[in-house]
Design a protein around this motif. Structure first.
Motif, PDB file in Angstrom:
ATOM      1  N   TYR A 146       1.019  -1.132  -0.117  1.00  0.00           N
ATOM      2  CA  TYR A 146      -0.386  -0.062   0.001  1.00  0.00           C
ATOM      3  C   TYR A 146       1.263   1.031   0.037  1.00  0.00           C
ATOM      4  O   TYR A 146       0.539   2.283  -0.941  1.00  0.00           O
ATOM      5  N   THR A 147       1.635   1.379   0.935  1.00  0.00           N
ATOM      6  CA  THR A 147       3.004   2.050   1.059  1.00  0.00           C
ATOM      7  C   THR A 147       3.601   2.557  -0.667  1.00  0.00           C
ATOM      8  O   THR A 147       3.730   3.408  -0.797  1.00  0.00           O
ATOM      9  N   MET A 148       4.411   1.474  -1.120  1.00  0.00           N
ATOM     10  CA  MET A 148       4.881   1.396  -2.501  1.00  0.00           C
ATOM     11  C   MET A 148       3.792   2.320  -3.451  1.00  0.00           C
ATOM     12  O   MET A 148       4.031   3.351  -4.655  1.00  0.00           O
ATOM     13  N   LYS A 149       2.380   1.722  -3.102  1.00  0.00           N
ATOM     14  CA  LYS A 149       1.746   2.956  -4.161  1.00  0.00           C
ATOM     15  C   LYS A 149       1.260   3.879  -3.771  1.00  0.00           C
ATOM     16  O   LYS A 149       1.335   4.690  -4.370  1.00  0.00           O
ATOM     17  N   GLN A 150       1.473   4.014  -2.503  1.00  0.00           N
ATOM     18  CA  GLN A 150       0.931   5.672  -2.590  1.00  0.00           C
ATOM     19  C   GLN A 150       2.094   6.338  -2.673  1.00  0.00           C
ATOM     20  O   GLN A 150       1.573   7.666  -2.338  1.00  0.00           O
ATOM     21  N   TRP A 151       2.753   5.920  -2.386  1.00  0.00           N
ATOM     22  CA  TRP A 151       4.086   7.108  -2.155  1.00  0.00           C
ATOM     23  C   TRP A 151       5.221   6.666  -3.014  1.00  0.00           C
ATOM     24  O   TRP A 151       6.431   7.450  -2.977  1.00  0.00           O
ATOM     25  N   ALA A 167       5.876   9.164  10.324  1.00  0.00           N
ATOM     26  CA  ALA A 167       5.032  10.098  11.286  1.00  0.00           C
ATOM     27  C   ALA A 167       3.774   9.255  10.404  1.00  0.00           C
ATOM     28  O   ALA A 167       2.679   9.085  10.372  1.00  0.00           O
ATOM     29  N   THR A 168       3.907   9.135   8.788  1.00  0.00           N
ATOM     30  CA  THR A 168       2.591   8.844   8.101  1.00  0.00           C
ATOM     31  C   THR A 168       2.339   7.199   8.676  1.00  0.00           C
ATOM     32  O   THR A 168       1.525   6.968   8.724  1.00  0.00           O
ATOM     33  N   THR A 169       3.584   6.350   7.895  1.00  0.00           N
ATOM     34  CA  THR A 169       2.436   4.909   9.164  1.00  0.00           C
ATOM     35  C   THR A 169       2.445   5.126  10.558  1.00  0.00           C
ATOM     36  O   THR A 169       1.324   4.422  10.470  1.00  0.00           O
ATOM     37  N   ALA A 170       3.149   5.799  10.975  1.00  0.00           N
ATOM     38  CA  ALA A 170       2.400   5.674  12.581  1.00  0.00           C
ATOM     39  C   ALA A 170       0.248   6.868  12.377  1.00  0.00           C
ATOM     40  O   ALA A 170      -0.060   6.693  13.636  1.00  0.00           O
ATOM     41  N   ARG A 171       0.000   7.574  11.632  1.00  0.00           N
ATOM     42  CA  ARG A 171      -1.283   7.240  12.089  1.00  0.00           C
ATOM     43  C   ARG A 171      -1.950   6.168  11.821  1.00  0.00           C
ATOM     44  O   ARG A 171      -3.621   6.035  11.931  1.00  0.00           O
ATOM     45  N   ILE A 219      -3.666  18.548  -9.060  1.00  0.00           N
ATOM     46  CA  ILE A 219      -3.736  18.938  -7.516  1.00  0.00           C
ATOM     47  C   ILE A 219      -2.378  18.466  -6.983  1.00  0.00           C
ATOM     48  O   ILE A 219      -2.405  16.906  -6.913  1.00  0.00           O
ATOM     49  N   PRO A 220      -1.307  19.275  -6.649  1.00  0.00           N
ATOM     50  CA  PRO A 220      -0.311  18.839  -5.151  1.00  0.00           C
ATOM     51  C   PRO A 220      -0.862  18.977  -4.221  1.00  0.00           C
ATOM     52  O   PRO A 220      -2.171  19.302  -3.110  1.00  0.00           O
ATOM     53  N   TYR A 221      -1.833  17.013  -3.751  1.00  0.00           N
ATOM     54  CA  TYR A 221      -2.186  16.285  -2.460  1.00  0.00           C
ATOM     55  C   TYR A 221      -1.601  16.478  -1.386  1.00  0.00           C
ATOM     56  O   TYR A 221      -1.514  16.582  -0.432  1.00  0.00           O
ATOM     57  N   TYR A 222      -0.649  15.713  -1.790  1.00  0.00           N
ATOM     58  CA  TYR A 222       0.514  15.369  -0.346  1.00  0.00           C
ATOM     59  C   TYR A 222       2.225  15.682  -0.745  1.00  0.00           C
ATOM     60  O   TYR A 222       2.194  15.383  -1.228  1.00  0.00           O
ATOM     61  N   ALA A 223       2.235  16.334   0.178  1.00  0.00           N
ATOM     62  CA  ALA A 223       3.735  16.908   1.079  1.00  0.00           C
ATOM     63  C   ALA A 223       4.339  15.831   1.195  1.00  0.00           C
ATOM     64  O   ALA A 223       4.357  14.411   1.605  1.00  0.00           O
ATOM     65  N   ILE A 224       5.839  15.577   0.209  1.00  0.00           N
ATOM     66  CA  ILE A 224       6.702  14.845   0.727  1.00  0.00           C
ATOM     67  C   ILE A 224       7.086  14.875   1.596  1.00  0.00           C
ATOM     68  O   ILE A 224       8.624  15.081   1.326  1.00  0.00           O
ATOM     69  N   ILE A 225       7.631  14.296   2.835  1.00  0.00           N
ATOM     70  CA  ILE A 225       8.037  14.991   4.178  1.00  0.00           C
ATOM     71  C   ILE A 225       9.693  14.302   4.448  1.00  0.00           C
ATOM     72  O   ILE A 225       9.210  13.280   4.814  1.00  0.00           O
TER      73      ILE A 225
END
Ligand code: FAD
Ligand code: UDP
Length: 391
Positions: free
Chosen positions: A166-171, A181-185, A335-341
């Motif tokens: 899932y994380t590979m698909k999303q990021w 902090a992202t997966t800790a959500r 549209i830029p939805y997610y900042a890549i922190i």
């Protein structure tokens, strides 16, 4: 009308700030919004079939912040709703023959039983509870560090079946490569609580998000101009901010992208964008839950069925949405939805923030302008805090 406060963007950040400056500060506020509607990414509307949809992805309101909840409650009543998500994945085994497995996400004690079988799941659950007696949840990255081989095996299972694909698909990156902090959500829950969020206040605006924004912006001191790109009207000149070519002395709250505001002079800030694919079907419901995460296969990350979130009663028709994530390229309309922190991007952002700080009246506020992964409630809290300081 002469305006003495300028706000760029009519999403949560802009709308809350506008209302407070107009109502409590007595200011004449001009809100410029590039899109043809208010609400930013929380905008909702009826689709061609009359189903209430979230145009820019599923939005579920949740907060522990009483002040935020009370503030928004002035502009909407709420539908009680507690979001639940399930994972849908192929059962282990060769090919399609194995069928599909579903279990609650966040992964909890019931997920453990679904994945490992009743007895073994029960035993492993007890072991987990004994290993983390003082916690109600643990992050996947923490769990993966556990030295106990059986707990490490559970962590390995959850990592493989919930997080890594899932994380590979999303990021486009693994859980180790992205901000922890992202997966800790989405923790591993040491309970049977199947709710996606555990906040004290949760729900959906009873009539939808857009009417809530319209109510917030409906004030004699607020003028909203839709379909207006503020960057055509606003100049950051050496001497200060100019609006329509004239010096502008009032506060300017900018909720768009920080890099765009400064002409990308240090290079673009990286983002992920999403393709949303909507499908309307002649049936009452498509799936059992508001959102189903496809944690192992499929190219999309999740499917949301809006009627399950909004409670809209509309027999015989339903609309779902699949989300496909990809790198933001800056192409027209993306549209830029997610900042890549990460460290590098935060350092790049800091250079833009330093430019903004040269203009005392200019305030960067919001998920884009602050280059952060903020939920709606966090943005409302930030807008309340900023306007506290301006009032
Ligand atoms: P935005 O909503 O992005 O608003 C910024 C506005 O500024 C936009 O309308 C934009 O058009 C406008 N703008 C930008 N530049 C200019 C310009 N130059 N001129 C004029 N206007 C301009 N949060 C939750 O709490 N719960 C959820 O379930 C949830 N789900 C989400 C799902 C997805 C897919 C995404 C992407 C986000 C989700 N969020 C959720 C987060 C939520 O969307 C944000 O917290 C919130 O929208 C941030 O508000 P904002 O005002 O900072 O930004
Ligand atoms: N995540 C995951 N599997 C899931 C749900 C979430 O790997 O089933 C990870 C993924 O990296 C995701 C992050 O946890 O980006 C945060 O998930 P959340 O649902 O909070 O994301 P959002 O709703 O903000 O897109």
């Amino acid at each position: 009308m002469n305006h003495d406060a300028l706000i760029v963007g009519a999403g949560f950040a802009g709308a809350v700030a506008a209302r407070r400056l107009a109502e409590e500060g007595g200011r004449r506020v001009l809100v410029l919004e590039r899109r043809s509607h208010v609400g930013g990414n929380a905008y909702d509307c009826l689709d061609a079939a009359g189903v209430l949809i979230h145009q820019y992805g599923p939005h579920i309101f949740h907060t522990n912040d009483r002040r935020v909840f009370d503030y928004l409650s002035r502009f909407t009543k709420w539908r009680r709703y507690q979001h639940e998500v399930i994972a849908d994945l192929p059962k282990d085994g060769p090919g399609e023959a194995g069928g599909r497995l579903t279990f609650p996400v966040p992964f909890n004690l019931d997920s453990l039983r679904a994945a490992f079988g009743e007895e073994e799941g029960e035993r492993l659950g007890k072991k987990l509870l004994a290993a983390y007696p003082a916690q109600s949840q643990v992050t996947i990255l923490e769990l993966r560090q556990d030295p106990d081989p059986e707990i490490a095996a559970i962590a390995g299972y959850v990592y493989e079946h919930v997080f890594v694909h899932y994380t590979m698909k999303q990021w486009g990156q693994t859980p180790e490569e992205i901000d922890p902090a992202t997966t800790a959500r989405v923790p591993v829950r040491l309970s049977r609580d199947a709710r996606y969020f555990q906040d004290a206040y949760q729900g959906m605006p009873l009539e939808g998000y857009t009417p809530m924004f319209e109510s917030m912006l409906d004030h004699p001191g607020i003028t909203v101009e839709l379909g207006t790109d503020a960057l055509d009207r606003l100049t950051l000149a050496d001497g200060g901010i100019e609006l329509d070519g004239r010096p502008f002395a009032g506060p300017t709250i900018y909720t768009g992208q920080a890099d765009e505001l400064f002409g990308y002079r240090f290079g673009p800030l990286p983002y992920r964008t999403l393709d949303f694919r909507f499908e309307t079907m002649p049936r009452d419901f498509f799936q059992t839950h508001g959102t189903v995460n496809y944690t192992v296969d499929e190219d999309f990350t999740r499917i949301t069925e809006f009627k399950r979130l909004t409670g809209q009663e509309k027999p015989g028709v339903t609309t779902i949405m699949k989300e496909y994530s990809k790198a933001h390229t800056g192409a027209e309309g993306e549209i830029p939805y997610y900042a890549i922190i990460n460290e590098r991007n935060s350092a790049l952002y800091a250079r833009y923030a330093a430019q903004a700080a040269r203009y005392p009246g200019l305030h960067l506020l919001g998920r884009l302008a602050e280059y952060r992964y903020y939920n709606m409630d966090a943005i409302v809290a930030r807008a309340l805090a900023l306007t506290d300081s301006l009032l």
